[in-house]
Design a protein around this motif. Sequence first.
Motif, mmCIF file in Angstrom:
data_model
loop_
_atom_site.group_PDB
_atom_site.id
_atom_site.type_symbol
_atom_site.label_atom_id
_atom_site.label_comp_id
_atom_site.label_asym_id
_atom_site.label_seq_id
_atom_site.Cartn_x
_atom_site.Cartn_y
_atom_site.Cartn_z
ATOM 1 N N GLY A 69 36.679 -27.866 66.156
ATOM 2 C CA GLY A 69 35.362 -28.238 65.648
ATOM 3 C C GLY A 69 34.686 -27.083 64.943
ATOM 4 O O GLY A 69 34.120 -27.242 63.849
ATOM 5 N N ALA A 70 34.757 -25.910 65.534
ATOM 6 C CA ALA A 70 34.153 -24.718 64.937
ATOM 7 C C ALA A 70 34.783 -24.405 63.586
ATOM 8 O O ALA A 70 34.091 -23.991 62.633
ATOM 9 C CB ALA A 70 34.304 -23.533 65.880
ATOM 10 N N THR A 71 36.094 -24.593 63.476
ATOM 11 C CA THR A 71 36.799 -24.335 62.221
ATOM 12 C C THR A 71 36.373 -25.324 61.138
ATOM 13 O O THR A 71 36.119 -24.942 59.986
ATOM 14 C CB THR A 71 38.327 -24.419 62.432
ATOM 15 O OG1 THR A 71 38.703 -23.514 63.470
ATOM 16 C CG2 THR A 71 39.075 -24.053 61.155
ATOM 17 N N PHE A 79 31.262 -21.279 55.192
ATOM 18 C CA PHE A 79 31.116 -20.004 55.910
ATOM 19 C C PHE A 79 29.645 -19.587 56.011
ATOM 20 O O PHE A 79 29.278 -18.443 55.759
ATOM 21 C CB PHE A 79 31.950 -18.906 55.239
ATOM 22 C CG PHE A 79 33.424 -19.167 55.277
ATOM 23 C CD1 PHE A 79 34.196 -18.703 56.328
ATOM 24 C CD2 PHE A 79 34.049 -19.887 54.250
ATOM 25 C CE1 PHE A 79 35.565 -18.950 56.382
ATOM 26 C CE2 PHE A 79 35.418 -20.140 54.290
ATOM 27 C CZ PHE A 79 36.190 -19.672 55.354
ATOM 28 N N ILE A 80 28.827 -20.548 56.387
ATOM 29 C CA ILE A 80 27.383 -20.329 56.441
ATOM 30 C C ILE A 80 27.003 -19.207 57.401
ATOM 31 O O ILE A 80 25.999 -18.509 57.200
ATOM 32 C CB ILE A 80 26.656 -21.648 56.834
ATOM 33 C CG1 ILE A 80 25.140 -21.500 56.686
ATOM 34 C CG2 ILE A 80 27.025 -22.068 58.255
ATOM 35 C CD1 ILE A 80 24.684 -21.241 55.268
ATOM 36 N N PHE A 85 23.600 -14.758 57.566
ATOM 37 C CA PHE A 85 23.413 -13.844 58.698
ATOM 38 C C PHE A 85 22.152 -12.981 58.529
ATOM 39 O O PHE A 85 21.347 -12.853 59.454
ATOM 40 C CB PHE A 85 24.645 -12.939 58.848
ATOM 41 C CG PHE A 85 24.661 -12.154 60.129
ATOM 42 C CD1 PHE A 85 25.194 -12.704 61.283
ATOM 43 C CD2 PHE A 85 24.143 -10.867 60.191
ATOM 44 C CE1 PHE A 85 25.209 -11.992 62.481
ATOM 45 C CE2 PHE A 85 24.144 -10.145 61.370
ATOM 46 C CZ PHE A 85 24.684 -10.711 62.527
ATOM 47 N N ARG A 86 21.981 -12.414 57.366
ATOM 48 C CA ARG A 86 20.818 -11.542 57.132
ATOM 49 C C ARG A 86 19.510 -12.336 57.231
ATOM 50 O O ARG A 86 18.543 -11.866 57.835
ATOM 51 C CB ARG A 86 20.936 -10.888 55.754
ATOM 52 C CG ARG A 86 19.825 -9.897 55.456
ATOM 53 C CD ARG A 86 20.008 -9.271 54.093
ATOM 54 N NE ARG A 86 18.912 -8.367 53.766
ATOM 55 C CZ ARG A 86 18.766 -7.753 52.586
ATOM 56 N NH1 ARG A 86 19.653 -7.952 51.620
ATOM 57 N NH2 ARG A 86 17.736 -6.956 52.365
ATOM 58 N N HIS A 87 19.504 -13.543 56.669
ATOM 59 C CA HIS A 87 18.297 -14.374 56.723
ATOM 60 C C HIS A 87 17.991 -14.762 58.167
ATOM 61 O O HIS A 87 16.812 -14.870 58.555
ATOM 62 C CB HIS A 87 18.482 -15.623 55.863
ATOM 63 C CG HIS A 87 17.281 -16.514 55.826
ATOM 64 N ND1 HIS A 87 16.055 -16.101 55.348
ATOM 65 C CD2 HIS A 87 17.111 -17.807 56.242
ATOM 66 C CE1 HIS A 87 15.177 -17.093 55.458
ATOM 67 N NE2 HIS A 87 15.795 -18.133 55.992
ATOM 68 N N SER A 88 19.021 -14.959 58.971
ATOM 69 C CA SER A 88 18.828 -15.296 60.381
ATOM 70 C C SER A 88 18.032 -14.211 61.102
ATOM 71 O O SER A 88 17.151 -14.505 61.905
ATOM 72 C CB SER A 88 20.184 -15.473 61.070
ATOM 73 O OG SER A 88 20.930 -16.507 60.480
ATOM 74 N N PHE A 154 25.095 -23.608 64.564
ATOM 75 C CA PHE A 154 24.248 -23.941 63.418
ATOM 76 C C PHE A 154 24.110 -25.447 63.268
ATOM 77 O O PHE A 154 23.001 -25.975 63.065
ATOM 78 C CB PHE A 154 24.844 -23.340 62.142
ATOM 79 C CG PHE A 154 24.247 -23.885 60.874
ATOM 80 C CD1 PHE A 154 22.995 -23.469 60.445
ATOM 81 C CD2 PHE A 154 24.930 -24.836 60.120
ATOM 82 C CE1 PHE A 154 22.432 -23.987 59.284
ATOM 83 C CE2 PHE A 154 24.376 -25.360 58.961
ATOM 84 C CZ PHE A 154 23.128 -24.936 58.542
ATOM 85 N N THR A 155 25.225 -26.147 63.401
ATOM 86 C CA THR A 155 25.234 -27.599 63.199
ATOM 87 C C THR A 155 24.407 -28.317 64.255
ATOM 88 O O THR A 155 23.523 -29.132 63.933
ATOM 89 C CB THR A 155 26.685 -28.122 63.238
ATOM 90 O OG1 THR A 155 27.501 -27.347 62.355
ATOM 91 C CG2 THR A 155 26.738 -29.585 62.826
#
Length: 518
Positions: A69-71, A79-80, A85-88, A154-155
């Motif tokens: 599922g993660a893949t 590859f969100i 990552f920086r915005h997070s 994320f999902t």
Amino acid sequence: MKHNIKNMAHSLPATALALIMATLPARAQGLDTAIDGFFAATTTWFVNIIFSNFPGTSFPWIVAWLVAGATVFTLYFGFIQFRAFRHSIHLVRGDYSDPNDAGEVSHFQALTTALSGTVGLGNIAGVAVAVSIGGPGATFWMILAGLLGMASKFTECTLGVKYRNEYADGTVSGGPMYYMVKGFRERGLPGGKIMAVLFAIFCILGSFGGGNMFQANQAHAMITTVVPFYPGWITGVVMATIVFLVIVGGLKSIARVTEKVVPFMAAIYVGTALIIIGMNYDMIGSAFRQIFVGAFTNDGVVGGMIGALIQGFRRAAFSNEAGVGSAAIAHSAVRTKEPASEGFVSLLEPFIDTVVICTMTALVIIITGQLVSDPATGLFVLNEAGTQIQTVTGNSGVALTSDAFSSAFGWFRYVLVLAVVLFAFSTMISWSYYGLKAWTFLFGEGQTKELIFKLLFCFFVIIGAASSLSAVIDFSDAAIFAMAVVNILALYLLMPIVKAEMNSYLARLKSGEIRRYN
């Protein structure tokens, strides 16, 4: 004669009480055995189904379900986890937080609450088991699975915010139960209500066992390493009282505690690990070489390369719970009107839990030379049973981690006791919230209904610390991962909605429509 009879009459209640108290441990033990036996007889089939391996392997299918599922989510969302990552980090800092948005907690509080539910004994004991069986190479696969799991978080957390219930008093209820019902209805899909009820039942069972009893039991076990012969019921009563005082105040009270406890315990643990790594800086290169080489070669570990992969994936899946759906419940309560924004925040969870904390544990074990290797061949030496790599002290699990850290600091075993107790406490208060939201989904909102659950939850804290109900806890663990079976299926069916939310948010962020407040 009358005087003697009178004395005997007065002494009988005291004698009877003494006899009752003397037989209580045996009676309690007998009750434990009876309860455990009942669960073993009636639920073993369920536990075996959830944790069964693929035929001819030692690879649990539930781990494959989580990693697959993660893949899928990683590829589907481009590859969100790396792009955002920086915005997070900006979101967690509060740079985009509008104080007028609906919700109960900040981005940072939601993150620490969810983290407190995953960061725990698995990061300390579970990693040690993975490395002692799969070798240093297991660390590589653990990191990879952690990075992939960021997309699962994320999902589910984006959906959690999108389909949450917001009430007039400012409180919020959200999580997989709600996006299964509302999201399926929106897409015209059948079965949403049935899946939601199943998820809620599994979540309640998991909150009482793996999120409660197991934590209290392990906390007490660690305390007795420093204070032998310490009664479990005392640990249970003290922890239950503290837990109740926190959770009776609701999520805001839980968040105020977790935003302090989680950074504190992570700083102590990771800080100590970094100091030990720094003290052995000349071994860092060798450690990473062992991690990368061990991931793709048969260097004497149990099962070779496949054994390392299985152990790494298993530890990551069981540690960060990406795809289980529990974190979506905590993240649903965040103050925001943008569902995708909390999805971005949540993807930091597996990174902190698995990529940082679990890797620190593995590095300390490797660098301090706890794993025994053959000087002539360079291969690891297995124990007599051939089930794991031989260690210097012969220990495994939490004891191996303690040996590794204590090799540099003799006093670390006391710090480890504190860390385990804090990890257990924070896990319990987070899982109390998860279980509560599943409870109110099934039985309705209301203070009385909430109080009943909270009292039940605290009762199980005492039971967990004072007894060892292994079959009950096994069943509860199976229930937690049964949540993932239902949840990931729902995520597959609802991920187009998440993609639309993500694309809309990123477009508005780029255009400046979504503005910074700090």
